[in-house]
Design a protein around this motif. Structure first.
Motif, PDB file in Angstrom:
ATOM      1  N   VAL A 140       0.853  -1.019  -0.050  1.00  0.00           N
ATOM      2  CA  VAL A 140      -0.072  -0.028  -0.033  1.00  0.00           C
ATOM      3  C   VAL A 140       1.035   1.155   0.195  1.00  0.00           C
ATOM      4  O   VAL A 140       1.616   1.483   0.910  1.00  0.00           O
ATOM      5  CB  VAL A 140      -1.127   0.111   1.156  1.00  0.00           C
ATOM      6  N   ARG A 141       0.818   2.065  -0.847  1.00  0.00           N
ATOM      7  CA  ARG A 141       1.872   3.186  -1.327  1.00  0.00           C
ATOM      8  C   ARG A 141       1.264   4.444  -1.077  1.00  0.00           C
ATOM      9  O   ARG A 141       2.157   5.398  -0.550  1.00  0.00           O
ATOM     10  CB  ARG A 141       2.091   3.286  -2.691  1.00  0.00           C
ATOM     11  N   ASP A 142       0.103   4.732  -0.749  1.00  0.00           N
ATOM     12  CA  ASP A 142      -0.304   6.129  -0.567  1.00  0.00           C
ATOM     13  C   ASP A 142      -0.609   6.312   1.190  1.00  0.00           C
ATOM     14  O   ASP A 142      -1.159   5.408   1.888  1.00  0.00           O
ATOM     15  CB  ASP A 142      -1.924   6.267  -1.004  1.00  0.00           C
ATOM     16  N   PRO A 143       0.196   7.381   1.663  1.00  0.00           N
ATOM     17  CA  PRO A 143       0.222   7.458   3.054  1.00  0.00           C
ATOM     18  C   PRO A 143      -1.229   7.736   3.684  1.00  0.00           C
ATOM     19  O   PRO A 143      -1.426   7.265   4.847  1.00  0.00           O
ATOM     20  CB  PRO A 143       1.119   8.681   3.221  1.00  0.00           C
ATOM     21  N   GLY A 144      -2.045   8.434   2.839  1.00  0.00           N
ATOM     22  CA  GLY A 144      -3.293   8.695   3.336  1.00  0.00           C
ATOM     23  C   GLY A 144      -4.167   7.447   3.650  1.00  0.00           C
ATOM     24  O   GLY A 144      -5.080   7.261   4.518  1.00  0.00           O
ATOM     25  N   ASN A 145      -4.091   6.478   2.475  1.00  0.00           N
ATOM     26  CA  ASN A 145      -4.650   5.085   2.597  1.00  0.00           C
ATOM     27  C   ASN A 145      -4.238   4.319   3.687  1.00  0.00           C
ATOM     28  O   ASN A 145      -5.103   3.626   4.614  1.00  0.00           O
ATOM     29  CB  ASN A 145      -4.722   4.359   1.453  1.00  0.00           C
ATOM     30  N   ALA A 146      -2.967   4.335   3.905  1.00  0.00           N
ATOM     31  CA  ALA A 146      -2.403   3.511   5.054  1.00  0.00           C
ATOM     32  C   ALA A 146      -2.851   4.062   6.181  1.00  0.00           C
ATOM     33  O   ALA A 146      -3.166   3.494   7.278  1.00  0.00           O
ATOM     34  CB  ALA A 146      -0.978   3.420   4.861  1.00  0.00           C
ATOM     35  N   GLY A 147      -3.037   5.072   6.566  1.00  0.00           N
ATOM     36  CA  GLY A 147      -3.189   5.950   7.795  1.00  0.00           C
ATOM     37  C   GLY A 147      -4.718   5.704   7.891  1.00  0.00           C
ATOM     38  O   GLY A 147      -5.172   5.392   9.245  1.00  0.00           O
ATOM     39  N   THR A 148      -5.451   5.734   6.960  1.00  0.00           N
ATOM     40  CA  THR A 148      -6.725   5.356   7.337  1.00  0.00           C
ATOM     41  C   THR A 148      -7.230   4.112   7.503  1.00  0.00           C
ATOM     42  O   THR A 148      -8.196   3.938   8.232  1.00  0.00           O
ATOM     43  CB  THR A 148      -7.875   5.899   5.808  1.00  0.00           C
ATOM     44  N   VAL A 149      -6.667   3.201   6.801  1.00  0.00           N
ATOM     45  CA  VAL A 149      -6.804   1.778   7.287  1.00  0.00           C
ATOM     46  C   VAL A 149      -6.303   1.500   8.802  1.00  0.00           C
ATOM     47  O   VAL A 149      -7.131   0.659   9.371  1.00  0.00           O
ATOM     48  CB  VAL A 149      -5.658   0.712   6.359  1.00  0.00           C
ATOM     49  N   ILE A 150      -5.355   2.047   9.106  1.00  0.00           N
ATOM     50  CA  ILE A 150      -4.906   2.020  10.731  1.00  0.00           C
ATOM     51  C   ILE A 150      -6.045   2.578  11.585  1.00  0.00           C
ATOM     52  O   ILE A 150      -6.486   1.966  12.434  1.00  0.00           O
ATOM     53  CB  ILE A 150      -3.660   2.603  10.946  1.00  0.00           C
ATOM     54  N   ARG A 151      -6.497   3.729  11.034  1.00  0.00           N
ATOM     55  CA  ARG A 151      -7.951   4.353  11.907  1.00  0.00           C
ATOM     56  C   ARG A 151      -9.000   3.538  11.889  1.00  0.00           C
ATOM     57  O   ARG A 151      -9.570   3.026  13.009  1.00  0.00           O
ATOM     58  CB  ARG A 151      -7.840   5.855  11.365  1.00  0.00           C
ATOM     59  N   THR A 152      -9.281   2.948  10.627  1.00  0.00           N
ATOM     60  CA  THR A 152     -10.404   2.096  10.565  1.00  0.00           C
ATOM     61  C   THR A 152     -10.291   0.748  11.308  1.00  0.00           C
ATOM     62  O   THR A 152     -11.255   0.322  11.982  1.00  0.00           O
ATOM     63  CB  THR A 152     -10.654   1.887   9.166  1.00  0.00           C
ATOM     64  N   ALA A 153      -9.050   0.399  11.246  1.00  0.00           N
ATOM     65  CA  ALA A 153      -8.870  -0.975  12.078  1.00  0.00           C
ATOM     66  C   ALA A 153      -8.787  -0.830  13.577  1.00  0.00           C
ATOM     67  O   ALA A 153      -9.653  -1.681  14.264  1.00  0.00           O
ATOM     68  CB  ALA A 153      -7.345  -1.678  11.786  1.00  0.00           C
ATOM     69  N   ASP A 154      -8.461   0.191  14.104  1.00  0.00           N
ATOM     70  CA  ASP A 154      -8.763   0.849  15.349  1.00  0.00           C
ATOM     71  C   ASP A 154     -10.199   0.990  15.880  1.00  0.00           C
ATOM     72  O   ASP A 154     -10.600   0.389  16.608  1.00  0.00           O
ATOM     73  CB  ASP A 154      -7.848   2.078  15.731  1.00  0.00           C
ATOM     74  N   ALA A 155     -10.908   1.637  14.817  1.00  0.00           N
ATOM     75  CA  ALA A 155     -12.312   1.736  15.153  1.00  0.00           C
ATOM     76  C   ALA A 155     -13.159   0.493  15.368  1.00  0.00           C
ATOM     77  O   ALA A 155     -14.045   0.278  15.953  1.00  0.00           O
ATOM     78  CB  ALA A 155     -12.810   2.662  14.071  1.00  0.00           C
ATOM     79  N   ALA A 156     -12.688  -0.361  14.515  1.00  0.00           N
ATOM     80  CA  ALA A 156     -13.488  -1.852  14.313  1.00  0.00           C
ATOM     81  C   ALA A 156     -13.111  -2.537  15.367  1.00  0.00           C
ATOM     82  O   ALA A 156     -13.727  -3.738  15.419  1.00  0.00           O
ATOM     83  CB  ALA A 156     -13.218  -2.488  12.864  1.00  0.00           C
ATOM     84  N   GLY A 157     -11.908  -2.211  16.287  1.00  0.00           N
ATOM     85  CA  GLY A 157     -11.488  -3.166  17.430  1.00  0.00           C
ATOM     86  C   GLY A 157     -10.585  -3.975  17.029  1.00  0.00           C
ATOM     87  O   GLY A 157     -10.256  -5.257  17.550  1.00  0.00           O
ATOM     88  N   ALA A 158      -9.879  -4.009  15.774  1.00  0.00           N
ATOM     89  CA  ALA A 158      -8.833  -4.997  15.304  1.00  0.00           C
ATOM     90  C   ALA A 158      -7.809  -4.874  16.349  1.00  0.00           C
ATOM     91  O   ALA A 158      -7.404  -3.934  17.082  1.00  0.00           O
ATOM     92  CB  ALA A 158      -8.262  -4.653  13.995  1.00  0.00           C
ATOM     93  N   GLY A 159      -6.972  -6.157  16.406  1.00  0.00           N
ATOM     94  CA  GLY A 159      -5.848  -6.208  17.261  1.00  0.00           C
ATOM     95  C   GLY A 159      -4.524  -5.905  16.803  1.00  0.00           C
ATOM     96  O   GLY A 159      -3.585  -5.732  17.797  1.00  0.00           O
ATOM     97  N   ALA A 160      -4.576  -5.442  15.623  1.00  0.00           N
ATOM     98  CA  ALA A 160      -3.012  -5.279  15.035  1.00  0.00           C
ATOM     99  C   ALA A 160      -3.374  -4.918  13.431  1.00  0.00           C
ATOM    100  O   ALA A 160      -4.056  -5.037  12.871  1.00  0.00           O
ATOM    101  CB  ALA A 160      -2.031  -6.500  15.074  1.00  0.00           C
ATOM    102  N   VAL A 161      -2.230  -4.240  12.800  1.00  0.00           N
ATOM    103  CA  VAL A 161      -2.078  -3.847  11.575  1.00  0.00           C
ATOM    104  C   VAL A 161      -0.580  -4.112  11.194  1.00  0.00           C
ATOM    105  O   VAL A 161       0.120  -3.916  11.756  1.00  0.00           O
ATOM    106  CB  VAL A 161      -2.189  -2.162  11.392  1.00  0.00           C
ATOM    107  N   VAL A 162      -0.449  -4.803   9.995  1.00  0.00           N
ATOM    108  CA  VAL A 162       0.702  -5.198   9.462  1.00  0.00           C
ATOM    109  C   VAL A 162       1.051  -4.322   8.041  1.00  0.00           C
ATOM    110  O   VAL A 162      -0.055  -4.402   7.315  1.00  0.00           O
ATOM    111  CB  VAL A 162       0.853  -6.710   9.185  1.00  0.00           C
ATOM    112  N   LEU A 163       2.161  -3.576   8.240  1.00  0.00           N
ATOM    113  CA  LEU A 163       2.392  -3.110   6.940  1.00  0.00           C
ATOM    114  C   LEU A 163       3.646  -3.828   6.376  1.00  0.00           C
ATOM    115  O   LEU A 163       4.465  -3.673   6.696  1.00  0.00           O
ATOM    116  CB  LEU A 163       2.978  -1.712   7.173  1.00  0.00           C
TER     117      LEU A 163
END
Length: 286
Positions: A140-163
């Motif tokens: 995933v190359r776009d910083p806005g997309n990567a940051g939004t996925v991290i934010r969304t994962a947090d909101a959904a209660g995910a336990g981790a994100v791997v880049l």
């Protein structure tokens, strides 16, 4: 009151170098811009118990406006340094800086540590105690997309994100800002090999689901939701432009498609990630 530091100050100039990825990687430090990021950073302790924050630079106006954050910094024995507006602007890549920027230590964790709490191999009857929901971003190359996925994962209660793979730097200022503080709320791992991330998740007992427009499973199929999505899952997301390479998608347990009911060709990455992660969160919460 102390005299605010100018843009020419040595500490300010040294912090400004962290806008470059090479300097961040060499010093394992990055900049967190804005009150949400600074609040999250101050509340985050590293594995050794040390504060994530090295120093906060803030204007006089921001220090008055965010007095609670200044107090939290003092309580954590973190330096809170006054700077003038020009110095602060030199540290921020925001069009309208909020007036405070923190110098933070890297906080990513080794991939193996994400699943250290697991109990059972897949298919056994023991209870799984590791993260029940993980997002894996491959190339995933776009910083806005990567940051939004991290934010969304947090909101959904995910336990981790791997880049994984050649994904954007987690500490890119635009990535950090797009997380709106969520970078500090859940573990982040950086893994050069996307296949290794898939293998680690599977070895830990998670079912890996590749988000793929050509997938053989419909995300909203009721039987799929009641069985697979209800269990521990890791979602695998690909590059914004070309998606997941066929050889990587083939490593997943299922290739899952989000149905398109209108005339749109596809969903963008961050939207697709939100739909998938929340589908898992809903199924896991019954």
């Amino acid at each position: 009151m102390e005299t605010p530091l100018a843009a020419s100050n040595a500490r300010v100039k040294d912090a400004r170098k962290l806008s470059r990825r090479s300097a961040r990687a060499e010093r394992r430090l990055f900049l967190a811009d804005g009150p949400k990021a600074v609040e999250g950073a101050l509340a985050h302790a590293l594995e050794d118990g040390a504060s994530c924050v090295v120093e906060v630079f803030a204007t006089i106006a921001a220090t008055e406006q965010y007095a609670g954050l200044a107090a939290a910094a003092r309580a954590a024995d973190v330096a809170w340094s006054l700077v003038d507006d020009r110095a602060l602007a030199s540290l921020s890549d925001s069009v309208t800086p909020a007036g405070l920027v923190a110098v933070c230590r890297f906080l990513d964790v080794p991939l193996d540590s994400l699943f250290a709490g697991r109990v059972a191999e897949r298919g056994t009857s023991e209870a799984y105690r590791g993260p029940a929901l993980v997002a894996v971003c491959a190339d995933v190359r776009d910083p806005g997309n990567a940051g939004t996925v991290i934010r969304t994962a947090d909101a959904a209660g995910a336990g981790a994100v791997v880049l994984a793979g050649s994904s954007v730097d987690a500490y890119n200022p635009k990535t950090v800002r797009a997380t709106v503080g969520s970078l500090f709320h859940l573990p982040i791992a950086v893994e050069p090999d996307p296949a290794a991330a898939v293998a680690a998740a599977q070895a830990a007992g998670l079912t890996v689901l590749a988000a793929d427009g050509e997938g053989e499973v419909d995300l909203f199929d009721a039987s799929f939701s009641d069985t697979v999505l209800a269990g521990p899952t890791a979602w695998l997301f690909g590059n914004e432009a070309w998606g997941l390479p066929a050889e990587l998608a083939a490593l997943a347990d299922h290739r899952v498609a989000i149905p398109i009911h209108g005339r749109a060709e596809s969903l963008n990455l961050s939207t697709a990630a939100a739909v998938c992660l929340y589908a898992s969160a809903r199924a896991q919460r019954g």
